[in-house]
Enzyme design. Structure first.
Site, PDB file in Angstrom:
ATOM      1  N   CYS A  37       0.842  -1.188   0.000  1.00  0.00           N
ATOM      2  CA  CYS A  37       0.000   0.000   0.000  1.00  0.00           C
ATOM      3  C   CYS A  37       0.885   1.250   0.000  1.00  0.00           C
ATOM      4  O   CYS A  37       1.923   1.296   0.632  1.00  0.00           O
ATOM      5  CB  CYS A  37      -0.960   0.100   1.170  1.00  0.00           C
TER       6      CYS A  37
ATOM      7  N   ARG B  62       3.810  -0.188  -4.872  1.00  0.00           N
ATOM      8  CA  ARG B  62       3.582  -0.709  -3.521  1.00  0.00           C
ATOM      9  C   ARG B  62       2.281  -1.504  -3.404  1.00  0.00           C
ATOM     10  O   ARG B  62       2.043  -2.186  -2.412  1.00  0.00           O
ATOM     11  CB  ARG B  62       3.549   0.445  -2.523  1.00  0.00           C
TER      12      ARG B  62
ATOM     13  N   TRP C  24      -2.915  -2.665  -1.668  1.00  0.00           N
ATOM     14  CA  TRP C  24      -2.627  -4.090  -1.856  1.00  0.00           C
ATOM     15  C   TRP C  24      -3.467  -4.787  -0.804  1.00  0.00           C
ATOM     16  O   TRP C  24      -3.199  -4.688   0.394  1.00  0.00           O
ATOM     17  CB  TRP C  24      -1.144  -4.363  -1.649  1.00  0.00           C
TER      18      TRP C  24
ATOM     19  N   ASN D 228      -1.740   1.989   5.708  1.00  0.00           N
ATOM     20  CA  ASN D 228      -0.892   0.909   5.223  1.00  0.00           C
ATOM     21  C   ASN D 228      -0.530   0.060   6.433  1.00  0.00           C
ATOM     22  O   ASN D 228       0.033   0.585   7.390  1.00  0.00           O
ATOM     23  CB  ASN D 228       0.378   1.498   4.583  1.00  0.00           C
ATOM     24  N   GLY D 229      -0.874  -1.231   6.411  1.00  0.00           N
ATOM     25  CA  GLY D 229      -0.552  -2.084   7.551  1.00  0.00           C
ATOM     26  C   GLY D 229      -1.725  -2.983   7.885  1.00  0.00           C
ATOM     27  O   GLY D 229      -2.596  -3.213   7.043  1.00  0.00           O
TER      28      GLY D 229
ATOM     29  N   GLU E   3      17.224 -17.516  -8.441  1.00  0.00           N
ATOM     30  CA  GLU E   3      16.864 -16.128  -8.752  1.00  0.00           C
ATOM     31  C   GLU E   3      16.331 -16.015 -10.190  1.00  0.00           C
ATOM     32  O   GLU E   3      15.346 -15.320 -10.450  1.00  0.00           O
ATOM     33  CB  GLU E   3      18.093 -15.221  -8.540  1.00  0.00           C
TER      34      GLU E   3
ATOM     35  N   LYS F  68      12.629 -14.725 -11.157  1.00  0.00           N
ATOM     36  CA  LYS F  68      12.363 -13.614 -12.082  1.00  0.00           C
ATOM     37  C   LYS F  68      11.334 -14.044 -13.115  1.00  0.00           C
ATOM     38  O   LYS F  68      10.382 -13.328 -13.400  1.00  0.00           O
ATOM     39  CB  LYS F  68      13.639 -13.161 -12.814  1.00  0.00           C
TER      40      LYS F  68
ATOM     41  N   GLU G  91       7.731 -14.657 -11.500  1.00  0.00           N
ATOM     42  CA  GLU G  91       6.991 -13.520 -10.946  1.00  0.00           C
ATOM     43  C   GLU G  91       6.505 -12.544 -12.011  1.00  0.00           C
ATOM     44  O   GLU G  91       5.476 -11.906 -11.818  1.00  0.00           O
ATOM     45  CB  GLU G  91       7.794 -12.794  -9.856  1.00  0.00           C
TER      46      GLU G  91
ATOM     47  N   HIS H  58      17.395 -36.610  -8.177  1.00  0.00           N
ATOM     48  CA  HIS H  58      16.607 -37.007  -7.005  1.00  0.00           C
ATOM     49  C   HIS H  58      15.140 -36.625  -7.148  1.00  0.00           C
ATOM     50  O   HIS H  58      14.438 -36.514  -6.146  1.00  0.00           O
ATOM     51  CB  HIS H  58      17.225 -36.412  -5.737  1.00  0.00           C
TER      52      HIS H  58
ATOM     53  N   LYS I 239       5.867  -4.270  -4.207  1.00  0.00           N
ATOM     54  CA  LYS I 239       7.322  -4.106  -4.094  1.00  0.00           C
ATOM     55  C   LYS I 239       7.828  -4.342  -2.674  1.00  0.00           C
ATOM     56  O   LYS I 239       8.846  -4.988  -2.474  1.00  0.00           O
ATOM     57  CB  LYS I 239       7.680  -2.687  -4.551  1.00  0.00           C
TER      58      LYS I 239
HETATM   59  C1  AGP Z   1      11.914 -10.120  -6.194  1.00  0.00           C
HETATM   60  O1  AGP Z   1      11.948  -9.709  -7.491  1.00  0.00           O
HETATM   61  C2  AGP Z   1      10.934  -9.468  -5.311  1.00  0.00           C
HETATM   62  N1  AGP Z   1      10.794  -8.096  -5.473  1.00  0.00           N
HETATM   63  C3  AGP Z   1      10.999  -9.925  -3.862  1.00  0.00           C
HETATM   64  O2  AGP Z   1      11.356 -11.264  -3.792  1.00  0.00           O
HETATM   65  C4  AGP Z   1      11.902  -9.109  -2.923  1.00  0.00           C
HETATM   66  O3  AGP Z   1      13.245  -9.353  -3.168  1.00  0.00           O
HETATM   67  C5  AGP Z   1      11.516  -9.451  -1.485  1.00  0.00           C
HETATM   68  O4  AGP Z   1      10.177  -9.102  -1.271  1.00  0.00           O
HETATM   69  C6  AGP Z   1      12.397  -8.772  -0.465  1.00  0.00           C
HETATM   70  O5  AGP Z   1      12.323  -7.388  -0.548  1.00  0.00           O
HETATM   71  P1  AGP Z   1      13.403  -6.475   0.152  1.00  0.00           P
HETATM   72  O6  AGP Z   1      14.710  -6.732  -0.490  1.00  0.00           O
HETATM   73  O7  AGP Z   1      12.913  -5.073  -0.072  1.00  0.00           O
HETATM   74  O8  AGP Z   1      13.419  -6.858   1.597  1.00  0.00           O
END
Ligand code: AGP
Length: 612
Positions: free
Chosen positions: A2, A27, A77, A103-104, A485, A489, A492, A508, A607
């Site tokens: 948010c 956000r 969000w 937000n929260g 990673e 990518k 997501e 395995h 984010k």
């Molecule tokens: C990855 O592309 C994401 N944005 C997500 O996994 C992110 O790295 C994770 O939420 C951690 O965020 P931060 O580094 O701001 O703590």
């Protein structure tokens, strides 16, 4: 999650709010809304979906005559209550005098809701937030700040809130924080509130970060910050070095692509000022208490998502260069397993945003058990930075794309520097070896640029794979986290199923999946485990799998076995993770954009994950 904005001043308020919300849309983007106090009359406009739709609604509604001074906005969000116009913020009380954007999470909202309903309040939404305006309504006796303070005293949970009211002797915004971030931007004859700095950058770079338990009363010509006891906090404004242009797309189709291409600059900035003239590392002043680091017997690193992958690479770097045992934890698991924190231990929290709730909670847990805290963080003044004994800023600049790119490679660079600093402090390597590593690091920005120059080749490769529905990513050793990673990518941003595995694990279980419909991305730079990885390539090929290899420039053997080979510059094995990340980012980007996905704002994601 948010995004919150607030504005009070002489500009056209809806324009400032919409502009701020667009800059915070990363956000959360389920729904959005604004509440504007127009000459004492509240006007609320809300919309499901993106800010563009809200903007159109505002245009049609024409909520102000241009003389209006005060308003708040929110991009959501969803946590409690599905995304709908009714559940969109700002929320109001029964009388329509008090408006709150939040937000929260209000954890005791059900209890409060029943209590308030028993007192005659009528609720209109499914959200936890709605208890706040009703509480403020019930406590209001002519002083908005006091009513907000009393309302928050009833609340359990985390919040960043902004409140406006049609009551009182003039427009003002009351902002309060416990957990999710809030920053007040100081202008001339105008002031701003936002969840994050990018919303403020076009207007001001002078800011005050609210701390937990603090409340700010913001009018057009003053900002008063008070602590939870109501005592005035005289904190001077900080000046942010980020510019507004840094948070723009600058001609790129998406922020993600821009941020991928920024990596040579970003890595240079991570290195800047941290390498001495004689090619040694000079991090000690930033570590505040280097003796503690020199004496640590054990090190723990926590993070989430991409930052967790950085932690996993960090383990290899620190163990191999500084010879200290490193334990890695997913931050969300760490705090619930009653972790053992040994005396003389160091905990590193890795977080781009410095806001991730799980990472912050893990750091707090470690602090309570006596660990020295170091954060590796991108956002200056963030919660993680403030709760740490020392901070290594990555200096990547604002990362707006939800998928983390430059934040990751700068985290890897910072970890490499830290590992070398620890090696220097602990005397685990001769100086000439440290100098060799430092020289390698200096070359990294140019090596990344060399890969980026092949952007079109990766776009073409991606085009050939955009219709597949499952991918495996395999690697060994220090590149194993990069396989995870790469898979993260892809999944997501393109919604394609992808898994990263240690190549040795393939036999395995995952090998059962391999057939002609299964592309397997294999990271096979020429390092100590190259031969083993080549064995895996053979195993995939004899089962008709499709191999896309990321290999060291000049490796002809792999190009004869793999279906497609992408080369990265020949580099030290410890540098390879940074380099092999770049083609995987571009590969995911091009596949997602060809599939028409909203690359910068993938569905269901935000984010900063500021709730558990
Ligand atoms: C990855 O592309 C994401 N944005 C997500 O996994 C992110 O790295 C994770 O939420 C951690 O965020 P931060 O580094 O701001 O703590």
């Amino acid at each position: 999650m948010c995004g919150i904005v607030g504005y009070i001043g002489n500009r056209e308020v809806s324009g400032v709010l919409v502009d701020g919300l667009k800059r915070l849309e990363y956000r959360g983007y389920d729904s959005c809304g604004v509440a504007i106090i127009d000459e004492g009359r509240p006007k609320v406009i809300r919309s499901v979906g993106r800010i563009g739709e809200l903007e159109e609604k505002i245009r049609q509604t024409n909520p102000t005559d241009g003389s209006v001074k005060c308003g708040i906005g929110h991009t959501r969000w969803a946590t409690h209550g599905r995304p709908s116009e009714t559940n969109s913020h700002p929320h109001r009380d029964c009388t329509g005098r008090f408006y709150v954007a939040h937000n929260g999470i209000i954890e005791n909202y059900l209890y409060l809701k029943h209590r308030l309903m028993g007192e005659g309040h009528a609720f209109a939404t499914e959200t936890d937030t709605e208890v706040l305006p009703h509480l403020i309504e019930s406590y209001y006796a002519g002083d908005l700040e006091e009513a907000v303070r009393r309302a928050l005293a009833d609340v359990e949970g985390v919040y960043g809130i902004v409140v406006v009211s049609s009551e009182g002797d003039g427009p003002k915004i009351v902002a309060a924080r416990n957990g999710p971030p809030l920053v007040v931007g100081m202008g001339s004859g105008e002031n701003f509130v936002a969840s994050d700095v990018p919303a403020l950058l076009p207007y001001t770079r002078n800011v005050v970060f609210l701390q937990d338990g603090e409340m700010a009363v913001v009018s057009s010509d003053s900002v008063q910050v008070r602590n939870s006891h109501g005592e005035c906090m005289c904190r001077p404004a900080e000046t942010i070095s980020w510019t507004a242009e840094m948070a723009e797309k600058e001609g790129y189709a998406h922020f993600m692509l821009k941020e991928i291409h920024e990596q040579p600059r970003a890595v240079r900035d991570t290195l800047r000022g941290r390498i001495g003239a004689n090619d040694t590392v000079t991090l000690s002043p930033e570590l505040h208490n280097p003796e503690i680091l020199a004496g640590v017997e054990r090190l723990q690193i926590v993070g989430m998502g991409t930052s967790l992958h950085a932690a996993q690479v960090g383990k290899f770097l620190i163990e191999s260069l500084a010879r200290v045992p490193v334990e890695i934890d997913n931050a969300s698991e760490f705090r619930y397993r009653d972790p053992i924190i040994a005396p003389r231990s160091l905990l590193i929290g890795i977080t781009q945003s410095g806001e991730t709730a799980d990472t912050l909670a893990a750091m707090k847990e470690a602090r309570e058990k006596g660990a020295y805290l170091l954060s590796i963080c991108n956002v200056v003044g963030s919660q993680a930075a403030r709760q740490s004994d020392a901070v290594l800023y990555t200096h990547a600049g604002p990362e707006i794309g939800v998928a983390s790119t430059k934040a990751f490679t700068t985290q890897l660079t910072a970890l490499y520097l830290l590992a070398l600093e620890l090696a220097q402090l602990r005397g685990t390597m001769p100086e000439y070896e440290i100098q060799r590593h430092v020289r390698q690091l200096r070359d990294v920005p140019d090596q990344i640029q060399k890969i980026l120059d092949q952007d079109q080749a990766i776009a073409e490769l991606g085009a050939g794979f955009s219709q597949y529905s499952d991918f495996l990513y395999l690697a060994r050793g220090i590149n194993y986290p990069i396989a995870m990673e790469g898979a993260l990518k892809l999944k997501e941003i393109s919604y394609i199923h992808a898994e990263g595995y240690a190549a040795g694990e393939m036999k395995h279980g995952p090998i059962a999946l391999i057939d002609s419909e299964m592309p397997v991305v294999v990271l096979a730079p020429q390092d100590a485990v190259y031969r083993k990885t080549m064995g895996n390539v053979e195993e995939v090929k004899v089962r008709d799998g499709i191999v896309i290899a990321v290999a060291t420039e000049g490796d002809r053997e792999i190009s004869q076995k793999a279906d497609y080979t992408f080369y990265i510059p020949d580099a030290d094995p410890l540098v390879n993770p940074i380099l092999s990340t770049i083609p995987l980012q571009l590969f995911a980007y091009y596949i997602a954009s060809l599939r028409g996905c909203d690359v910068d704002k993938p569905r269901n994601l935000a984010k900063s994950v500021t709730v558990e």
